[in-house]
Design a protein around this motif. Structure first.
Motif, mmCIF file in Angstrom:
data_model
loop_
_atom_site.group_PDB
_atom_site.id
_atom_site.type_symbol
_atom_site.label_atom_id
_atom_site.label_comp_id
_atom_site.label_asym_id
_atom_site.label_seq_id
_atom_site.Cartn_x
_atom_site.Cartn_y
_atom_site.Cartn_z
ATOM 1 N N PRO A 136 62.810 25.411 43.321
ATOM 2 C CA PRO A 136 62.031 26.656 43.463
ATOM 3 C C PRO A 136 60.548 26.338 43.614
ATOM 4 O O PRO A 136 60.064 25.309 43.128
ATOM 5 N N GLN A 137 59.855 27.229 44.262
ATOM 6 C CA GLN A 137 58.421 27.039 44.456
ATOM 7 C C GLN A 137 57.685 28.081 43.610
ATOM 8 O O GLN A 137 57.912 29.275 43.764
ATOM 9 N N VAL A 138 56.835 27.647 42.733
ATOM 10 C CA VAL A 138 56.080 28.526 41.842
ATOM 11 C C VAL A 138 54.590 28.349 42.134
ATOM 12 O O VAL A 138 54.113 27.220 42.301
ATOM 13 N N SER A 139 53.892 29.454 42.185
ATOM 14 C CA SER A 139 52.446 29.398 42.427
ATOM 15 C C SER A 139 51.742 30.426 41.541
ATOM 16 O O SER A 139 52.346 31.397 41.087
ATOM 17 N N THR A 140 50.488 30.209 41.305
ATOM 18 C CA THR A 140 49.699 31.144 40.490
ATOM 19 C C THR A 140 48.240 31.071 40.923
ATOM 20 O O THR A 140 47.790 30.037 41.425
ATOM 21 N N GLY A 141 47.513 32.175 40.731
ATOM 22 C CA GLY A 141 46.096 32.196 41.107
ATOM 23 C C GLY A 141 45.604 33.610 41.325
ATOM 24 O O GLY A 141 46.319 34.600 41.115
ATOM 25 N N LEU A 142 44.370 33.726 41.744
ATOM 26 C CA LEU A 142 43.753 35.034 41.998
ATOM 27 C C LEU A 142 44.298 35.634 43.278
ATOM 28 O O LEU A 142 44.539 34.928 44.258
ATOM 29 N N TRP A 143 44.461 36.938 43.250
ATOM 30 C CA TRP A 143 45.032 37.632 44.408
ATOM 31 C C TRP A 143 44.114 38.784 44.778
ATOM 32 O O TRP A 143 43.837 39.664 43.971
ATOM 33 N N MET A 144 43.568 38.765 46.004
ATOM 34 C CA MET A 144 42.719 39.817 46.541
ATOM 35 C C MET A 144 41.577 40.164 45.581
ATOM 36 O O MET A 144 41.303 41.324 45.274
ATOM 37 N N ALA A 145 40.979 39.102 45.052
ATOM 38 C CA ALA A 145 39.847 39.300 44.131
ATOM 39 C C ALA A 145 38.537 39.174 44.904
ATOM 40 O O ALA A 145 38.364 38.240 45.687
ATOM 41 N N PRO A 146 37.585 40.139 44.732
ATOM 42 C CA PRO A 146 36.311 40.049 45.443
ATOM 43 C C PRO A 146 35.469 38.896 44.905
ATOM 44 O O PRO A 146 35.597 38.507 43.745
ATOM 45 N N TYR A 147 34.608 38.369 45.780
ATOM 46 C CA TYR A 147 33.731 37.281 45.359
ATOM 47 C C TYR A 147 32.740 37.744 44.290
ATOM 48 O O TYR A 147 32.328 36.981 43.423
ATOM 49 N N ASN A 148 32.372 39.032 44.399
ATOM 50 C CA ASN A 148 31.440 39.603 43.414
ATOM 51 C C ASN A 148 32.218 39.906 42.145
ATOM 52 O O ASN A 148 32.983 40.883 42.074
ATOM 53 N N THR A 149 32.058 39.072 41.136
ATOM 54 C CA THR A 149 32.842 39.227 39.911
ATOM 55 C C THR A 149 32.508 40.511 39.152
ATOM 56 O O THR A 149 33.288 40.960 38.314
ATOM 57 N N LYS A 150 31.348 41.131 39.485
ATOM 58 C CA LYS A 150 31.004 42.388 38.815
ATOM 59 C C LYS A 150 31.983 43.492 39.196
ATOM 60 O O LYS A 150 32.182 44.451 38.444
ATOM 61 N N LEU A 151 32.582 43.347 40.379
ATOM 62 C CA LEU A 151 33.515 44.372 40.845
ATOM 63 C C LEU A 151 34.880 44.238 40.172
ATOM 64 O O LEU A 151 35.757 45.075 40.393
ATOM 65 N N TRP A 152 35.083 43.155 39.411
ATOM 66 C CA TRP A 152 36.381 42.998 38.743
ATOM 67 C C TRP A 152 36.545 44.044 37.619
ATOM 68 O O TRP A 152 37.675 44.382 37.259
ATOM 69 N N LYS A 153 35.391 44.523 37.088
ATOM 70 C CA LYS A 153 35.446 45.453 35.968
ATOM 71 C C LYS A 153 35.317 46.891 36.465
ATOM 72 O O LYS A 153 34.715 47.157 37.496
ATOM 73 N N ALA A 154 35.853 47.803 35.672
ATOM 74 C CA ALA A 154 35.710 49.233 35.999
ATOM 75 C C ALA A 154 34.266 49.652 35.808
ATOM 76 O O ALA A 154 33.595 49.219 34.865
ATOM 77 N N ASN A 155 33.751 50.543 36.716
ATOM 78 C CA ASN A 155 32.352 50.957 36.669
ATOM 79 C C ASN A 155 32.137 52.238 35.863
ATOM 80 O O ASN A 155 31.006 52.660 35.631
ATOM 81 N N GLY A 156 33.225 52.861 35.484
ATOM 82 C CA GLY A 156 33.089 54.095 34.721
ATOM 83 C C GLY A 156 34.435 54.722 34.469
ATOM 84 O O GLY A 156 35.487 54.199 34.892
ATOM 85 N N PRO A 157 34.403 55.901 33.796
ATOM 86 C CA PRO A 157 35.682 56.572 33.528
ATOM 87 C C PRO A 157 36.396 56.917 34.824
ATOM 88 O O PRO A 157 35.791 57.331 35.811
ATOM 89 N N GLY A 158 37.714 56.720 34.836
ATOM 90 C CA GLY A 158 38.538 57.055 36.000
ATOM 91 C C GLY A 158 38.501 56.035 37.101
ATOM 92 O O GLY A 158 39.095 56.243 38.169
ATOM 93 N N THR A 159 37.771 54.948 36.897
ATOM 94 C CA THR A 159 37.725 53.904 37.925
ATOM 95 C C THR A 159 38.438 52.653 37.410
ATOM 96 O O THR A 159 38.665 52.493 36.211
ATOM 97 N N THR A 160 38.765 51.798 38.328
ATOM 98 C CA THR A 160 39.400 50.527 37.972
ATOM 99 C C THR A 160 38.660 49.396 38.647
ATOM 100 O O THR A 160 37.913 49.601 39.614
ATOM 101 N N GLY A 161 38.897 48.220 38.129
ATOM 102 C CA GLY A 161 38.302 47.049 38.749
ATOM 103 C C GLY A 161 39.073 46.638 39.999
ATOM 104 O O GLY A 161 40.110 47.221 40.348
ATOM 105 N N MET A 162 38.521 45.666 40.672
ATOM 106 C CA MET A 162 39.151 45.151 41.896
ATOM 107 C C MET A 162 39.614 43.707 41.654
ATOM 108 O O MET A 162 38.928 42.921 41.000
ATOM 109 N N GLY A 163 40.779 43.356 42.200
ATOM 110 C CA GLY A 163 41.297 41.994 42.090
ATOM 111 C C GLY A 163 42.452 41.894 41.099
ATOM 112 O O GLY A 163 42.598 42.732 40.201
ATOM 113 N N GLN A 164 43.238 40.851 41.308
ATOM 114 C CA GLN A 164 44.420 40.657 40.460
ATOM 115 C C GLN A 164 44.651 39.159 40.229
ATOM 116 O O GLN A 164 44.225 38.321 41.028
ATOM 117 N N TYR A 165 45.378 38.876 39.176
ATOM 118 C CA TYR A 165 45.843 37.505 38.924
ATOM 119 C C TYR A 165 47.350 37.499 39.156
ATOM 120 O O TYR A 165 48.077 38.318 38.567
#
Length: 425
Positions: A62-91
């Motif tokens: 089997p082939q197993v892989s792990t890492g960041l998926w569709m994560a923006p280069y700007n790490t500030k965007l990983w976090k939510a900016n306010g109520p009702g919002t979500t961050g961008m990017g996934q592991y």
């Protein structure tokens, strides 16, 4: 197994006691079959191939892989900016598995299980060669023993002639001319004995080497032998197909080409797999997954190698079939030639046994009687002995050639044990 234990114990006692043991041909052949190093090499190779065949139905890893998926280069965007919002990017953690083609696995298993069958036949072919070498050394040793017996008898006769001639010469009753010939012949006999005894040592070393025992281990052999009757044997292709291990090995190789073709054909079928991805979202992004089915579709440009291999294997199997025909044709011709040579040699041996040697023996005895009665001279007695002695040695050479031809024919027929009907000498 019982015979093997008996033979092993026999050789063990030979080493421990230092006594001269008498080995029969079947004892030597049994020991060779269980102890010859090359045969053990084949056994190890067969075990190796059989062990490898146990993994014939293994799956691809089997082939197993792990890492960041569709994560923006700007790490500030990983976090939510306010109520009702979500961050961008996934592991993401991903696993992928292709399922083996059932037919390909079965074809590969059949191929790998059959691979050791070729080595098994090669082992028997080697055993046939080694047995033939052992038989020739054994029979040559027998003839040497018989020659030594002939020399012993000749030595007694020469001593009689020399002693008698010396007595007669002292009494003025005989000539001394043939006396020196007899003395020289006595030296020649001793010289020949030294040579023959050295040949026995060489034969013993050769047989010890084949039995994989101490090269200088001392033993004697049973000097009985059997002349077989192969005059009615028919040497057609079926005989060699059923007996010859080297031809059976070709059959196994042909079978392997067909099994290999099945593997190549199975590789032309699609292969299926599955892929599962699990993503951990950043900044409150919900966990997500992918579940994908996959298929490898053989296309014309990707199957050229497989198709070429199938065609190549077809021609290879045809070449092996032609090799079989060529070998059986060659073996049949050699066997018929040997059959005719053996028939002619048997007639020559029988002429020596029934006509030539008995007549010369009577000639010597009558000459000896005449010599004792003072009606024959010493040189006449010496000449009668010399003719008889040389003829007996020539007879033994002819007998050795006959036994050697018999071994060659049995090697062609791959007869390993001397259990055929024949007649004892």
């Amino acid at each position: 197994m019982k015979r093997f234990i008996t033979t092993t114990l026999f050789i063990f006692l030979l080493h421990k006691t230092g006594e001269t043991q008498t080995l029969e041909l079947h004892d030597i052949l049994d020991t060779i079959q269980h102890s010859y190093p090359s045969l053990k090499m084949y056994d190890a190779e067969i075990q190796s191939l059989d062990a490898a065949a146990k993994g014939a139905k293994s799956w691809m890893a089997p082939q197993v892989s792990t890492g960041l998926w569709m994560a923006p280069y700007n790490t500030k965007l990983w976090k939510a900016n306010g109520p009702g919002t979500t961050g961008m990017g996934q592991y993401m953690i991903s696993a992928e598995q292709f399922f083996p083609n059932k037919k390909a696995n079965e074809a590969n298993e059949a191929y790998m299980n059959a691979m050791s069958s070729v080595e098994k036949e090669n082992k028997q072919a080697t055993l046939n060669e080694v047995f033939a070498a052992a038989k020739k050394n054994y029979y040559e040793w027998i003839i040497i023993e018989k020659k030594l017996s002939t020399l012993d008898e000749s030595e007694k006769l020469l001593h009689f002639m020399i002693t008698n001639a010396e007595t007669r010469y002292k009494n003025g009753l005989g000539k001394i001319s043939a006396y020196y010939k007899a003395k020289a012949s006595l030296g020649n006999i001793e010289n020949m004995r030294v040579s023959l005894e050295n040949e026995i040592v060489q034969k013993r070393i050769a047989l010890n080497t084949l039995m994989n025992t101490g090269k200088l281990s001392n033993f004697s052999i049973d000097t009985n032998y059997v002349i077989k009757d192969y005059s009615t044997a028919t040497f057609d292709s079926s005989l060699f197909y059923s007996n010859r291990s080297d031809i059976k090995a070709i059959d196994k190789n042909i079978e392997l080409t067909y099994l290999r073709q099945n593997i190549e054909r199975a590789n032309l079928k699609p292969e299926f797999g599955i892929r599962y991805d699990h993503m951990f979202g950043f900044g409150g992004l919900p966990m997500q997954y992918n579940l994908m089915g996959m298929v490898k579709i053989p296309m014309n440009w990707s199957t050229k190698t497989n198709k070429a291999n199938i065609e190549s294997l077809r021609w290879k199997s045809q070449a092996l079939e032609e090799q079989k025909v060529s070998m059986t044709n060659e073996y049949a011709g050699m066997a018929y030639q040997l059959q005719q040579d053996i028939a002619a040699k048997k007639k020559q041996v029988q002429l020596f046994e029934k006509n030539i040697i008995p007549a010369l023996q009577k000639n010597y005895e009558s000459t000896q009687l005449g010599y004792e009665q003072n009606t024959e001279e010493l040189f006449e007695l010496y000449d009668a002995w010399d003719t008889l002695n040389n003829t007996e040695l020539e007879y033994l050479d002819q007998l050795q050639q006959l036994l050697s031809m018999q071994v060659d024919l049995e090697k062609l027929m791959e007869i390993k044990i001397n259990d055929d009907p024949g007649f004892n000498d």
